[in-house]
Design a protein around this motif. Sequence first.
Motif, PDB file in Angstrom:
ATOM      1  N   ILE A 147       0.816  -1.220   0.000  1.00 45.90           N
ATOM      2  CA  ILE A 147       0.000   0.000   0.000  1.00 45.90           C
ATOM      3  C   ILE A 147       0.851   1.273   0.000  1.00 45.90           C
ATOM      4  O   ILE A 147       0.564   2.203  -0.756  1.00 45.90           O
ATOM      5  CB  ILE A 147      -1.009  -0.021   1.167  1.00 45.90           C
ATOM      6  CG1 ILE A 147      -2.084  -1.074   0.877  1.00 45.90           C
ATOM      7  CG2 ILE A 147      -1.641   1.353   1.385  1.00 45.90           C
ATOM      8  CD1 ILE A 147      -3.117  -1.255   1.964  1.00 45.90           C
ATOM      9  N   PRO A 148       1.928   1.385   0.813  1.00 45.58           N
ATOM     10  CA  PRO A 148       2.767   2.595   0.716  1.00 45.58           C
ATOM     11  C   PRO A 148       3.331   2.815  -0.687  1.00 45.58           C
ATOM     12  O   PRO A 148       3.408   3.965  -1.151  1.00 45.58           O
ATOM     13  CB  PRO A 148       3.884   2.333   1.734  1.00 45.58           C
ATOM     14  CG  PRO A 148       3.255   1.409   2.742  1.00 45.58           C
ATOM     15  CD  PRO A 148       2.355   0.513   1.941  1.00 45.58           C
ATOM     16  N   LEU A 149       3.713   1.732  -1.377  1.00 47.71           N
ATOM     17  CA  LEU A 149       4.226   1.853  -2.740  1.00 47.71           C
ATOM     18  C   LEU A 149       3.132   2.347  -3.686  1.00 47.71           C
ATOM     19  O   LEU A 149       3.375   3.195  -4.547  1.00 47.71           O
ATOM     20  CB  LEU A 149       4.758   0.501  -3.233  1.00 47.71           C
ATOM     21  CG  LEU A 149       5.970  -0.072  -2.502  1.00 47.71           C
ATOM     22  CD1 LEU A 149       6.285  -1.471  -3.026  1.00 47.71           C
ATOM     23  CD2 LEU A 149       7.182   0.836  -2.681  1.00 47.71           C
ATOM     24  N   LEU A 150       1.929   1.814  -3.519  1.00 54.98           N
ATOM     25  CA  LEU A 150       0.805   2.218  -4.364  1.00 54.98           C
ATOM     26  C   LEU A 150       0.437   3.687  -4.121  1.00 54.98           C
ATOM     27  O   LEU A 150       0.187   4.440  -5.061  1.00 54.98           O
ATOM     28  CB  LEU A 150      -0.397   1.317  -4.105  1.00 54.98           C
ATOM     29  CG  LEU A 150      -0.277  -0.119  -4.621  1.00 54.98           C
ATOM     30  CD1 LEU A 150      -1.327  -1.011  -3.969  1.00 54.98           C
ATOM     31  CD2 LEU A 150      -0.411  -0.159  -6.138  1.00 54.98           C
ATOM     32  N   VAL A 151       0.419   4.086  -2.851  1.00 52.19           N
ATOM     33  CA  VAL A 151       0.106   5.477  -2.511  1.00 52.19           C
ATOM     34  C   VAL A 151       1.131   6.422  -3.149  1.00 52.19           C
ATOM     35  O   VAL A 151       0.773   7.436  -3.761  1.00 52.19           O
ATOM     36  CB  VAL A 151       0.063   5.679  -0.978  1.00 52.19           C
ATOM     37  CG1 VAL A 151      -0.036   7.160  -0.630  1.00 52.19           C
ATOM     38  CG2 VAL A 151      -1.104   4.915  -0.375  1.00 52.19           C
ATOM     39  N   GLU A 182       1.420   8.710  10.329  1.00 52.51           N
ATOM     40  CA  GLU A 182       0.159   8.259  10.945  1.00 52.51           C
ATOM     41  C   GLU A 182      -0.915   8.027   9.879  1.00 52.51           C
ATOM     42  O   GLU A 182      -1.688   7.066   9.949  1.00 52.51           O
ATOM     43  CB  GLU A 182      -0.338   9.307  11.946  1.00 52.51           C
ATOM     44  CG  GLU A 182       0.594   9.567  13.120  1.00 52.51           C
ATOM     45  CD  GLU A 182       1.700  10.556  12.773  1.00 52.51           C
ATOM     46  OE1 GLU A 182       1.696  11.087  11.621  1.00 52.51           O
ATOM     47  OE2 GLU A 182       2.588  10.789  13.619  1.00 52.51           O
ATOM     48  N   THR A 183      -0.947   8.907   8.884  1.00 55.51           N
ATOM     49  CA  THR A 183      -1.925   8.769   7.812  1.00 55.51           C
ATOM     50  C   THR A 183      -1.632   7.525   6.974  1.00 55.51           C
ATOM     51  O   THR A 183      -2.548   6.779   6.604  1.00 55.51           O
ATOM     52  CB  THR A 183      -1.918  10.018   6.912  1.00 55.51           C
ATOM     53  OG1 THR A 183      -2.089  11.168   7.722  1.00 55.51           O
ATOM     54  CG2 THR A 183      -3.012   9.950   5.869  1.00 55.51           C
ATOM     55  N   MET A 184      -0.356   7.295   6.678  1.00 56.87           N
ATOM     56  CA  MET A 184       0.008   6.105   5.914  1.00 56.87           C
ATOM     57  C   MET A 184      -0.366   4.846   6.677  1.00 56.87           C
ATOM     58  O   MET A 184      -0.850   3.864   6.094  1.00 56.87           O
ATOM     59  CB  MET A 184       1.509   6.113   5.594  1.00 56.87           C
ATOM     60  CG  MET A 184       1.948   4.961   4.707  1.00 56.87           C
ATOM     61  SD  MET A 184       1.239   5.054   3.037  1.00 56.87           S
ATOM     62  CE  MET A 184       2.301   6.320   2.321  1.00 56.87           C
ATOM     63  N   ASP A 185      -0.155   4.867   8.005  1.00 61.11           N
ATOM     64  CA  ASP A 185      -0.510   3.709   8.826  1.00 61.11           C
ATOM     65  C   ASP A 185      -2.007   3.432   8.749  1.00 61.11           C
ATOM     66  O   ASP A 185      -2.454   2.291   8.669  1.00 61.11           O
ATOM     67  CB  ASP A 185      -0.081   3.970  10.279  1.00 61.11           C
ATOM     68  CG  ASP A 185       0.089   2.683  11.065  1.00 61.11           C
ATOM     69  OD1 ASP A 185       0.596   1.710  10.467  1.00 61.11           O
ATOM     70  OD2 ASP A 185      -0.290   2.645  12.240  1.00 61.11           O
ATOM     71  N   THR A 186      -2.791   4.504   8.741  1.00 62.98           N
ATOM     72  CA  THR A 186      -4.238   4.352   8.621  1.00 62.98           C
ATOM     73  C   THR A 186      -4.616   3.756   7.269  1.00 62.98           C
ATOM     74  O   THR A 186      -5.462   2.865   7.181  1.00 62.98           O
ATOM     75  CB  THR A 186      -4.938   5.718   8.793  1.00 62.98           C
ATOM     76  OG1 THR A 186      -4.587   6.255  10.066  1.00 62.98           O
ATOM     77  CG2 THR A 186      -6.445   5.581   8.697  1.00 62.98           C
ATOM     78  N   ASN A 203      -8.802   6.289  -5.527  1.00 58.51           N
ATOM     79  CA  ASN A 203      -9.772   7.372  -5.390  1.00 58.51           C
ATOM     80  C   ASN A 203      -9.573   8.148  -4.089  1.00 58.51           C
ATOM     81  O   ASN A 203      -9.676   9.375  -4.050  1.00 58.51           O
ATOM     82  CB  ASN A 203     -11.193   6.817  -5.443  1.00 58.51           C
ATOM     83  CG  ASN A 203     -11.573   6.316  -6.827  1.00 58.51           C
ATOM     84  OD1 ASN A 203     -10.891   6.612  -7.806  1.00 58.51           O
ATOM     85  ND2 ASN A 203     -12.649   5.555  -6.915  1.00 58.51           N
ATOM     86  N   THR A 204      -9.276   7.408  -3.015  1.00 58.09           N
ATOM     87  CA  THR A 204      -9.060   8.034  -1.710  1.00 58.09           C
ATOM     88  C   THR A 204      -7.826   8.928  -1.735  1.00 58.09           C
ATOM     89  O   THR A 204      -7.855  10.072  -1.251  1.00 58.09           O
ATOM     90  CB  THR A 204      -8.913   6.954  -0.628  1.00 58.09           C
ATOM     91  OG1 THR A 204     -10.121   6.188  -0.567  1.00 58.09           O
ATOM     92  CG2 THR A 204      -8.629   7.561   0.730  1.00 58.09           C
ATOM     93  N   VAL A 205      -6.732   8.426  -2.290  1.00 57.63           N
ATOM     94  CA  VAL A 205      -5.482   9.189  -2.345  1.00 57.63           C
ATOM     95  C   VAL A 205      -5.654  10.437  -3.214  1.00 57.63           C
ATOM     96  O   VAL A 205      -5.197  11.531  -2.845  1.00 57.63           O
ATOM     97  CB  VAL A 205      -4.336   8.307  -2.889  1.00 57.63           C
ATOM     98  CG1 VAL A 205      -3.080   9.142  -3.149  1.00 57.63           C
ATOM     99  CG2 VAL A 205      -4.023   7.181  -1.907  1.00 57.63           C
ATOM    100  N   GLU A 206      -6.307  10.300  -4.350  1.00 60.64           N
ATOM    101  CA  GLU A 206      -6.482  11.446  -5.240  1.00 60.64           C
ATOM    102  C   GLU A 206      -7.357  12.525  -4.599  1.00 60.64           C
ATOM    103  O   GLU A 206      -7.062  13.721  -4.703  1.00 60.64           O
ATOM    104  CB  GLU A 206      -7.088  10.974  -6.568  1.00 60.64           C
ATOM    105  CG  GLU A 206      -6.103  10.153  -7.405  1.00 60.64           C
ATOM    106  CD  GLU A 206      -6.704   9.665  -8.708  1.00 60.64           C
ATOM    107  OE1 GLU A 206      -7.944   9.793  -8.872  1.00 60.64           O
ATOM    108  OE2 GLU A 206      -5.948   9.157  -9.558  1.00 60.64           O
TER     109      GLU A 206
END
Length: 498
Positions: A379-383, A405-409, A425-428
Motif C-alpha cells: 500500500i505505501p508503494l501504491l500510494v 500516521e496517515t500512511m498507517d491508517t 480514489n481516496t489518495v487522489e
Amino acid sequence: MSKTAYRRKAILSRIHKALNAFYLLQKIDWEYDIEESLRKILGLALEEIELDGEKAIERALIIVKSPEGENLEIKAGWKTQDADLSFSHTVVQETFERGEAILCENAKDDPRFMNAESLKQLETLSLIAVPMHSENRPVGVFYVESESAGNVFNSNDLEFLQEFAQTITPFVKFGITHQGHVREIRKLKEEAVGRYDMGNIIGRSEAITGVFELVRIAAEVDRTVLITGESGSGKELIANAIHHNGPRKTEPFIVVDCSGLSEHLLESELFGHLKGAFTGANNEKMGAFEEADGGTIFLDEIKDSSRSLQQKLRRVLQEGELRRVGENKSRKVDVRVICATNEDLAKRVQSGDFIQDLYYRINKFPIHIPALAERREDIPLLVAHFLRLMDQAEPREDSTEVTPETMDTLVHHDWSENNIRQLRNTVELARDLAEGELIDLPVLDRVFRIQCGENPESLYHRPPGDLGMPAGHLVNIHSNRFKSLLEKEPGVEENGKR
C-alpha cells in the motif's frame, strides 16, 4: 500549345501515372518508412524529366521542416551519396519563408547570397529551390543543383521545375501526413507497452511477485487465461500486461465488459450482426472478436454471460470461428482470449449457471490477483505511485507527502469494497483536499466522511480533539502489536497501568 509546353505536359503526365502506380503498390502500415518512400517518388519522377538543351539535374533533394518547425530535414535525395547531403540552408530557408521559388544561375556570384556561408562551402554552380504547397500550406522545398558549366539553369528550367514540384507535391504530402500518423501510432504503442510493462505493476509483496511470474509466463505462451480477483484488484491491468508483453503486442487489444449489456446486445457486441438482423440493426456491424483478430480479446466479468452466449463462446474457442447475428456462414478468427471474474466460477458450474466445458477451456492458465488485504505491505508503494502520477499530471511547487500516521491508517484500512481503485480514489481526493503539500489524518478523515456521504459542513463542527473518524476507519491495532507498543513505553505495566 507550343511544342515545349506539349512536351512538358506529356512528361508530367507520365510522372503522374508512374507515381499513381507506385502508390497503388505501396504497403502502408505502421512500419512505413517515409524516407524510403520519398526516395522512390523522387527517383521515379526525375528519371522521366527532360530539361531544355539536354541539361541534367546532377543532384536533387526534398527538404521539409522538422515536426517542431525549427530545423530543416532532408527527406529524400537523388544521385546523392550518404555523405553528400549538403545544401544551401540560406536559400532553402528563404524559400520557406517567402513561399517563392529561387533561381541562382551562378550561385557563387549571386549578389543576393554573397554572404551565405552555406553556399561558400559548396561546389554548387547553379541551383533552383521550389516551394511545395498544398492547400496554401508549405509542404517542403524541392531543391536541385548542378556543378557543371554545361548544366546552368535558367528561367525556363525554373518554370518547368515549378510545374514538376506541383505534380509531385500531393504524393509527398501524403507520405509526410502518413508519417505523422505512424509517429503517433508508434508513440501510443510505446506508451502502451511502457504502461503495461511488468515494472509498472506496483508491488513487492510475496503475494504479488508470484503474480508477476505467472504474468511473464502467460505472456510467452498463447493460452487462454482466466484472471480472478476482487473488484478493483487490477484484473484488466494484468490482462493488458499479458498482451503487451507477448507476441501479439502489435495487434489489437479489445475489452468487452460482459456485465453491462443485455444478452442480445452483448451477442451483437461480441460477434457483430448483419443489417436487419433485429430491430434497430440499421447497419452491418463487426463484432469485438473480429476487431481483435490477430490480437487479444479481454472478456471482463465472464460470469454474467448467459448460457446461450456461453455456447457461442465455446464454439469460438473450440473451432476458431463465429457467426454474426443473422448470418448463416462462419467466419474464421485468430484471437487470444483472456477472461476475468470476481466470483468463483467453479461454484457457478456446480449450480448450473456456467457451462463446465467452457470453464475448462477458459481456465487453461489461471491467475488469481490477491486483494489489498493480502498485500498490505504494497500500500505505501501504491500510494506513492498514485501521488507521483498526480504530481506529474497536475504539478505543484512541492511534491505531495503523507504523514506516517496517515500512511498507517491507509495500510490498515478495509479496502475490500473496491481494492486498488478504492485506494486510488481516496489518495487522489486527499491530495485535492489537502491545503498544503501534506496529507495528514484530518484530511484523510474528511475524505472518508465525504466518501460515506456525510455533509462536509459537519466536518467543521466537531468537539475539540475529536478527529471524528467513523468506526472502522481508524487503525485496527492487533493485541500483540499493542502489547509491543506498551513494552516500549517506560513505566507501563503489562496490564497497561503505570
